[in-house]
Design an enzyme around this catalytic site. Structure first.
Site, PDB file in Angstrom:
ATOM      1  N   GLU A  15       0.846  -1.202   0.000  1.00 13.65           N
ATOM      2  CA  GLU A  15       0.000   0.000   0.000  1.00 13.65           C
ATOM      3  C   GLU A  15       0.879   1.248   0.000  1.00 13.65           C
ATOM      4  O   GLU A  15       1.872   1.323   0.749  1.00 13.65           O
ATOM      5  CB  GLU A  15      -0.880  -0.046   1.252  1.00 13.65           C
ATOM      6  CG  GLU A  15      -2.328   0.247   1.016  1.00 13.65           C
ATOM      7  CD  GLU A  15      -3.041  -0.748   0.103  1.00 13.65           C
ATOM      8  OE1 GLU A  15      -3.091  -0.509  -1.126  1.00 13.65           O
ATOM      9  OE2 GLU A  15      -3.575  -1.742   0.623  1.00 13.65           O
ATOM     10  N   HIS A  16       0.511   2.208  -0.831  1.00 16.51           N
ATOM     11  CA  HIS A  16       1.263   3.462  -0.996  1.00 16.51           C
ATOM     12  C   HIS A  16       2.687   3.209  -1.496  1.00 16.51           C
ATOM     13  O   HIS A  16       3.592   3.995  -1.235  1.00 16.51           O
ATOM     14  CB  HIS A  16       1.277   4.276   0.305  1.00 16.51           C
ATOM     15  CG  HIS A  16      -0.081   4.849   0.637  1.00 16.51           C
ATOM     16  ND1 HIS A  16      -0.540   6.029   0.101  1.00 16.51           N
ATOM     17  CD2 HIS A  16      -1.089   4.365   1.401  1.00 16.51           C
ATOM     18  CE1 HIS A  16      -1.770   6.257   0.557  1.00 16.51           C
ATOM     19  NE2 HIS A  16      -2.132   5.257   1.340  1.00 16.51           N
ATOM     20  N   ALA A 107     -14.803   2.482  -0.449  1.00 17.61           N
ATOM     21  CA  ALA A 107     -14.457   1.413   0.489  1.00 17.61           C
ATOM     22  C   ALA A 107     -13.001   0.977   0.358  1.00 17.61           C
ATOM     23  O   ALA A 107     -12.584   0.001   0.961  1.00 17.61           O
ATOM     24  CB  ALA A 107     -15.381   0.213   0.275  1.00 17.61           C
ATOM     25  N   GLY A 108     -12.226   1.698  -0.462  1.00 16.36           N
ATOM     26  CA  GLY A 108     -10.823   1.308  -0.660  1.00 16.36           C
ATOM     27  C   GLY A 108     -10.707   0.093  -1.558  1.00 16.36           C
ATOM     28  O   GLY A 108      -9.695  -0.614  -1.542  1.00 16.36           O
ATOM     29  N   LEU A 109     -11.754  -0.181  -2.340  1.00 17.19           N
ATOM     30  CA  LEU A 109     -11.766  -1.371  -3.190  1.00 17.19           C
ATOM     31  C   LEU A 109     -11.742  -0.990  -4.665  1.00 17.19           C
ATOM     32  O   LEU A 109     -12.037  -1.783  -5.535  1.00 17.19           O
ATOM     33  CB  LEU A 109     -13.004  -2.235  -2.876  1.00 17.19           C
ATOM     34  CG  LEU A 109     -13.104  -2.670  -1.409  1.00 17.19           C
ATOM     35  CD1 LEU A 109     -14.416  -3.414  -1.161  1.00 17.19           C
ATOM     36  CD2 LEU A 109     -11.917  -3.550  -1.012  1.00 17.19           C
ATOM     37  N   SER A 111     -13.481   1.273  -6.636  1.00 17.54           N
ATOM     38  CA  SER A 111     -14.676   1.399  -7.462  1.00 17.54           C
ATOM     39  C   SER A 111     -14.424   2.348  -8.628  1.00 17.54           C
ATOM     40  O   SER A 111     -14.954   2.159  -9.726  1.00 17.54           O
ATOM     41  CB  SER A 111     -15.844   1.924  -6.622  1.00 17.54           C
ATOM     42  OG  SER A 111     -15.504   3.171  -6.041  1.00 17.54           O
ATOM     43  N   SER A 112     -13.577   3.348  -8.411  1.00 19.31           N
ATOM     44  CA  SER A 112     -13.360   4.317  -9.490  1.00 19.31           C
ATOM     45  C   SER A 112     -12.573   3.707 -10.640  1.00 19.31           C
ATOM     46  O   SER A 112     -12.914   3.921 -11.808  1.00 19.31           O
ATOM     47  CB  SER A 112     -12.690   5.585  -8.959  1.00 19.31           C
ATOM     48  OG  SER A 112     -11.538   5.274  -8.243  1.00 19.31           O
ATOM     49  N   ASP A 156      -4.488   0.497  -9.172  1.00 17.55           N
ATOM     50  CA  ASP A 156      -5.893   0.121  -9.326  1.00 17.55           C
ATOM     51  C   ASP A 156      -6.229  -0.282 -10.758  1.00 17.55           C
ATOM     52  O   ASP A 156      -6.887  -1.288 -11.008  1.00 17.55           O
ATOM     53  CB  ASP A 156      -6.805   1.275  -8.892  1.00 17.55           C
ATOM     54  CG  ASP A 156      -6.469   1.794  -7.508  1.00 17.55           C
ATOM     55  OD1 ASP A 156      -5.784   1.070  -6.761  1.00 17.55           O
ATOM     56  OD2 ASP A 156      -6.879   2.916  -7.182  1.00 17.55           O
TER      57      ASP A 156
HETATM   58  C1  GLA Z   1      -5.320   4.316  -3.935  1.00 22.04           C
HETATM   59  C2  GLA Z   1      -4.623   4.756  -5.218  1.00 22.04           C
HETATM   60  C3  GLA Z   1      -3.550   3.738  -5.603  1.00 22.04           C
HETATM   61  C4  GLA Z   1      -2.637   3.410  -4.437  1.00 22.04           C
HETATM   62  C5  GLA Z   1      -3.452   3.102  -3.180  1.00 22.04           C
HETATM   63  C6  GLA Z   1      -2.588   2.919  -1.956  1.00 22.04           C
HETATM   64  O1  GLA Z   1      -6.048   3.165  -4.166  1.00 22.04           O
HETATM   65  O2  GLA Z   1      -5.542   4.876  -6.253  1.00 22.04           O
HETATM   66  O3  GLA Z   1      -2.830   4.220  -6.724  1.00 22.04           O
HETATM   67  O4  GLA Z   1      -1.711   4.445  -4.215  1.00 22.04           O
HETATM   68  O5  GLA Z   1      -4.393   4.118  -2.901  1.00 22.04           O
HETATM   69  O6  GLA Z   1      -1.817   1.777  -2.080  1.00 22.04           O
END
Ligand code: GLA
Length: 377
Positions: A15-16, A107-109, A111-112, A156
């Protein structure tokens, strides 16, 4: 009309790290955005969404760039993709887009990206069949960065387009970004790693806290800027180039040093998890690494929330092998690796803990590695 689908994703670990030229390991979710589409000949883009039955958006192709600020927020994703095809020289004679999204929003999943990628593959098939998957990823991301204004990395869109059922996608973002976009050659930057949970009696449980997160908000962009500042202090082009925590001692600003430490340790965690899965080992072995990833996002990167921390703590206390927040943070979901026969107990304990803390009731569902974007009929 024909229909295309593109999935949301959950990142197993990493993540990140994407905008730091590092490593990620997502799976595609069995939750998709469906896009029914057909060409129009009158130069108009018409977009409707099953989730927004009262809003029909109609914009001439020629005015997409100019009209950006006057359209509903959700429609910027599909319109941005059309605009990006046009910007890259593809002729779009007009298009009808009917959207239906089942990926929970905020939701951090992802969707966009599911929305952007569903529209992108539809447009490719209808207007620009020579566009490669590699370019589609680039294009969908450019649309989100430029038209929507969300400064996301490549995670994503890559997950939504490239993931395959039964596998986690290992992606070396630096190598991937360096590949030519007009050919689908794999320079070794991405790899499908078998991820068989059922064989080991395991499940991946998603706990959606219901606290929406927004990538267009300041927190995500601020973290990106801090990572860039940390890399500049170390004289490297990206934090990917730092492979030991000891090297971070040269950063005097304690906040920047913590941000950088998350990225350095998280990249190492991706490599560890990828190696464990590649070896065919029992995936329970990755559990503690996921939990370490959560601690790092909470303490060093500071993108967790009390709800996310409570979901992780409750899942672990109820027997999960590992749990962590996923996505950009500041809200969204937790992913927990659980024995199939413990899933219900974990869900019950998380719900109890949320009720006791006065948090809104979380939504929970079980996911497994699903297929990437494709035409559905
Ligand atoms: C969001 C961003 C991704 C990534 C994550 C964190 O989903 O769209 O590019 O940076 O946060 O891992």
């Amino acid at each position: 009309m024909q229909t295309w689908v593109a999935p949301g994703r959950v990142n197993i670990i990493g993540e990140h790290t994407d905008y730091n030229d590092g490593f990620v390991l997502p799976i595609a979710l069995p939750l998709v955005v469906r896009c029914a589409a057909q060409a129009r000949a009158d130069g108009q883009v018409r977009v409707v969404s099953r989730q927004r039955p009262d809003e029909t958006v109609l914009v001439p192709v020629a005015e997409l760039a100019k009209r950006r600020d006057g359209v509903p927020g959700w429609s910027r994703y599909p319109l941005g993709v059309v605009a990006e095809f046009v910007r890259r020289g593809h002729r779009i004679s007009g298009v009808e887009l009917e959207l239906d999204g089942a990926v929970p929003i905020g939701a951090g999943l992802s969707s966009s990206a599911a929305l952007s990628c569903a529209v992108a593959i539809a447009l490719r098939d209808l207007f620009a069949p020579a566009v490669t998957d590699r370019e589609l990823i680039d294009l969908a991301r450019a649309a989100e960065n430029g038209y929507v204004g969300a400064p996301t990395g490549l995670l994503d869109q890559s997950a939504s387009i490239l993931c395959t059922a039964g596998h986690a996608l290992f992606l070396d973002v630096r190598r991937f970004a360096a590949e030519a976009v007009d050919a689908d050659t794999n320079s070794g930057a991405h790899e499908q790693i078998p991820f068989d949970l059922a064989r080991f009696g395991l499940e991946l449980l998603v706990i959606d806290t219901g606290q929406p997160h927004e990538l267009v908000d300041g927190g995500y962009g601020e973290r990106r800027a801090q990572c860039e500042a940390a890399a500049a202090k170390l004289g490297v082009s990206a934090l990917r180039d730092v492979d030991s925590v000891a090297a971070l001692a040269r950063i005097t600003d304690v906040v920047l040093r913590r941000r950088a430490r998350h990225v350095v340790t998280e990249n190492a965690r991706v490599l560890t998890v990828a190696e464990k899965l590649r070896s065919g080992a029992d995936p329970r072995a990755i559990g503690p690494v996921l939990t370490e990833g959560h601690a790092s996002l909470r303490d060093d990167f500071e993108v967790s929330t009390p709800e996310l921390d409570a979901a992780v703590a409750a899942a672990l206390a109820a027997g999960a092998h590992g749990a962590r927040m996923v996505g950009g943070g500041f809200g969204g979901s937790v992913l927990a690796l659980v024995d199939r026969e413990r899933t219900e107990a974990v869900v019950a304990d998380v719900r109890n803990r949320f009720a006791r803390a006065g948090f809104a009731e979380p939504r929970t569902f079980v996911v497994g590695p699903a297929a990437g974007a494709h035409r559905a009929d």
